[in-house]
Write a protein that holds these residues in place. Structure first.
Motif, mmCIF file in Angstrom:
data_model
loop_
_atom_site.group_PDB
_atom_site.id
_atom_site.type_symbol
_atom_site.label_atom_id
_atom_site.label_comp_id
_atom_site.label_asym_id
_atom_site.label_seq_id
_atom_site.Cartn_x
_atom_site.Cartn_y
_atom_site.Cartn_z
ATOM 1 N N VAL B 199 46.279 87.648 114.818
ATOM 2 C CA VAL B 199 46.632 86.223 114.841
ATOM 3 C C VAL B 199 45.489 85.398 115.444
ATOM 4 O O VAL B 199 45.108 84.360 114.899
ATOM 5 N N SER B 200 44.910 85.897 116.545
ATOM 6 C CA SER B 200 43.816 85.155 117.184
ATOM 7 C C SER B 200 42.629 85.012 116.249
ATOM 8 O O SER B 200 42.030 83.943 116.132
ATOM 9 N N PHE B 201 42.287 86.117 115.571
ATOM 10 C CA PHE B 201 41.143 86.051 114.667
ATOM 11 C C PHE B 201 41.404 85.044 113.554
ATOM 12 O O PHE B 201 40.561 84.210 113.241
ATOM 13 N N LEU B 202 42.595 85.113 112.971
ATOM 14 C CA LEU B 202 42.900 84.200 111.866
ATOM 15 C C LEU B 202 42.961 82.756 112.356
ATOM 16 O O LEU B 202 42.572 81.843 111.640
ATOM 17 N N SER B 203 43.426 82.541 113.604
ATOM 18 C CA SER B 203 43.412 81.182 114.151
ATOM 19 C C SER B 203 41.979 80.689 114.265
ATOM 20 O O SER B 203 41.690 79.521 114.036
ATOM 21 N N PHE B 204 41.086 81.625 114.600
ATOM 22 C CA PHE B 204 39.691 81.237 114.767
ATOM 23 C C PHE B 204 39.086 80.766 113.449
ATOM 24 O O PHE B 204 38.354 79.788 113.412
#
Lengths: 342, 372
Positions: B199-204
């Motif tokens: 999720v964090s990577f995709l938010s980035f």
């Protein structure tokens, strides 16, 4: 790069002088499409003549507007546009970050920010028209809102913003102009829309002229130093990028192919070689000694901006939205940027 | 796959047997007081739903509200109402309350089942990766711009992500046909961290609009409640709830410990797998349309265990209704307190749930010298 910058300036000047639509912006990749859209909007207005009115929305869909007496603006740029068109009395609801016109907008009911929107709250304002940006209507997250508004018989107009900018590869004057044209058409004041666009082009031209007079091509970094160890910059697909380009400067974030607002490695700031670093006024005011604070960010002192302490501020709520007031923010930014060159 | 087929074969025999399989229970007095408690909770739920349907940002007078609701049931009252009042009540507010009941119920009962299976008071549906996996699935759909299933894309991706992750956790924790509870919890934590990283990577890499969708989804909300979604998630939630009730006795026996339960004829491994599958389906369906809503699945079981004692035959229906009450109330608060705007629902449940949970811990410590 330099040649491109000159071209940009020339085109903006030409625009203001001759008001030739065809040359409206050579930043734009699909001028023809934009022109077609605007011609279509105008023609459909003439054909319909009064409400109910058919307009073509940002997705190219025919939208019927039955009346527009009570409007809820689901992004600040929409309330900006309606007030800009002189129809502020029609706005009955706004979003949290709407700040213009000062002293008036605050008195209107706040429906929250887009990510925490309550449809029933919007409907409690009894709107007949809700205007929302393309990205909001396209993304799944809050999609229920569109359906729920339709279920309550409220007309919804989708206006071009981020999704349109993405089609074009970046934010352009054309996106801002289409935005104004569409709302002006929906509110039956196309001439007012043209006046507003004229003003926008004049501001853009003034910003470009300041750049041309200085003869400089500054490299600018838009920086958001939220806290120590977390420094963000704005690249493509942000309205700040357009502000920097309109001011005749180079957005080093966009040049480094950063899209949106991203955290950056402090080391990566050095090769970007910014001549100026611009930060939001709010973050600037938060520090007792903002210059020292920015200099203390790792990497900054190794850049030309750090060495010469060339730090600027802008009002981020002005530069952070695809509003018709963006060119005027660009002009204000250009005045700051070239102040030392006079 | 093995999991699913096992589950289907096993559950078939249950469908045909009576609703609650404890009619032979000699402990009658407990059942009577228990039934009274359940009735009280049911009445409370109905009352809170009615209040919740009656209140909202869009003002509809009480008589009109009643007239609109009755007109839906085919009873016409001589009270006039506008089509917009009708639309607000029937298309926006009523589905929101119904959705609150379904999702609160699913989270509450799943929490109880999972705490029972793990014999661990800290367990919640989130722990076996359902919520984390669903969040990852939803984020993938948002950022990669999947639209294959139209309006269903996001819920479908979330549901598949949630269930898939729960299965992954179970597969990892299982060794020699056995899944140790501690291993399961540890694997759950690791897989949740992995999903969090996704999720964090995709938010980035997301743009502004996508980021807003992700935040909206991670905070949880009932504002996307439309009937279309309700018709799809209701069967998943209601059926898994009915099946979960069948495991009340098994869960009571599991509370004695694995070895003891095995001696009493419980196939602990199979029961645990089936309970987890049911809880995952219910939670996955809930999370798929409302996003991640914390604390309901944790607080509801504890609350009713304190009030009603540890008997799962009471605890399962009570925590389902209790979860529904908690969520409907929290949503009522979220949508009226800053009207016409609204607070994120996850914020309200955490704001109320976390201090309450601390209070529970403190109280238990005072009374028994330890938690659970």
């Amino acid at each position: 790069m330099e040649q491109k910058q000159m071209e940009l300036k020339k085109s903006i000047l030409l625009n203001a002088l001759f008001n030739v639509k065809k040359l409206s912006c050579n930043l734009m990749r699909s001028a023809a499409l934009g022109l077609a859209t605007s011609v279509f909007i105008i023609s459909s207005v003439q054909a319909a003549g009064g409400y109910p009115l058919n307009v073509t929305d940002s997705f190219g869909n025919e939208t019927t507007i039955n009346s527009a007496k009570r409007i809820v603006a689901l992004v600040p740029s929409v309330s900006d546009a309606i007030f800009g068109l002189g129809l502020g009395d029609l706005v009955v609801g706004r979003t949290k970050n709407a700040i213009w016109p000062e002293g008036v907008i605050e008195k209107l009911p706040d429906v929250g920010s887009y990510s925490s929107l309550n449809v029933e709250g919007v409907l409690s304002l009894n709107p007949d028209l809700v205007i929302m940006p393309d990205w909001a209507a396209k993304k799944e997250g809050n999609l229920g809102i569109f359906e729920q508004l339709k279920a309550a018989d409220v007309d919804v107009l989708i206006v071009p913003e981020l999704a349109r900018a993405k089609e074009q590869g970046k934010y352009t004057m054309r996106v801002l102009e289409e935005f104004v044209e569409l709302i002006a058409a929906a509110l039956e004041v196309p001439e007012k829309g043209h006046e507003l666009i004229e003003g926008m082009r004049l501001d853009a031209a003034a910003a470009a002229k300041l750049a041309a007079d200085s003869g400089k091509h500054y490299r600018v970094m838009s920086m958001l130093p939220y806290s120590e160890g977390s420094t963000r910059t704005t690249g493509l697909m942000k309205t700040e990028d357009l502000v920097i380009r309109l001011a005749g400067a180079i957005n080093v974030g966009a040049e480094a192919k950063i899209s949106g607002e991203k955290e950056i490695d402090p080391e990566a700031i050095i090769p970007m070689k910014p001549d100026y670093i611009v930060i939001p006024q709010k973050l600037w005011d938060r520090n007792e000694d903002p210059v020292q604070y920015i200099l203390a960010i790792p990497g900054v002192s190794e850049t030309p901006a750090g060495e010469n302490k060339k730090f600027l501020t802008w009002a981020s709520l002005e530069t952070h939205r695809a509003s018709w007031r963006l060119p005027s923010a660009a002009k204000a930014f250009a005045e700051k940027l070239y102040a030392d060159d006079k | 796959m093995q999991m699913i087929s096992d589950f289907i074969i096993r559950s078939k025999s249950f469908i045909l047997s009576p609703f609650l399989g404890d009619r032979m229970n000699p402990n009658k007095s407990k059942n009577i007081s228990g039934n009274i408690a359940l009735s009280v909770i049911a009445v409370m739920l109905v009352l809170i739903c009615l209040i919740s349907v009656g209140i909202g940002a869009f003002f509809i007078p009480l008589d009109k509200t009643i007239a609109i609701l009755l007109s839906k049931l085919g009873i016409a009252l001589p009270i006039e109402f506008t089509s917009r009042e009708h639309a607000v009540l029937i298309a926006i507010r009523l589905p929101r309350v119904v959705m609150g009941v379904l999702i609160g119920g699913a989270l509450g009962v799943s929490g109880t089942v999972i705490q029972g299976v793990f014999r661990n008071p800290l367990a919640s549906p989130g722990l076996i990766g359902v919520s984390g996996g669903a969040a990852a699935g939803a984020t993938i759909a948002i950022v990669l711009g999947f639209t294959a299933l139209g309006i269903w894309t996001l819920p479908a991706m979330a549901f598949v992500g949630g269930l898939g992750t729960a299965m992954l956790v179970y597969r990892f924790a299982r060794r020699g046909g056995q899944a140790e509870v501690t291993t399961l919890l540890l694997v759950g934590i690791a897989v949740n961290a992995l999903m969090g990283a996704v999720v964090s990577f995709l938010s980035f890499v997301s743009d502004d609009a996508e980021l807003r969708s992700i935040v909206f989804w991670m905070m949880g909300s009932l504002s996307a409640s439309i009937w279309k979604f309700i018709w799809v998630i209701a069967p998943f939630i209601i059926l898994s709830f009915i099946f979960m009730l069948r495991y009340a006795r098994t869960l009571n026996l599991l509370a004695l410990g694995d070895a003891e339960a095995r001696h009493l004829g419980v196939d602990t491994e199979r029961a645990r797998l089936q309970c987890l599958a049911l809880a995952s389906i219910a939670t996955g369906a809930a999370v798929s349309v409302a996003g991640v809503i914390g604390f309901v699945g944790l607080v509801a079981p504890h609350l009713f265990r304190l009030i009603l004692g540890p008997d799962h035959r009471l605890l399962l229906p009570a925590s389902a209704m209790g979860g529904a009450i908690l969520l409907v109330l929290a949503d009522l608060f979220a949508r009226t307190v800053v009207s016409p705007a609204q607070l994120p629902l996850g914020l309200v449940t955490a704001l109320v749930g976390a201090p309450f949970f601390l209070y529970l811990i403190e109280r238990t410590r005072r009374d028994h010298g330890g938690v659970a």
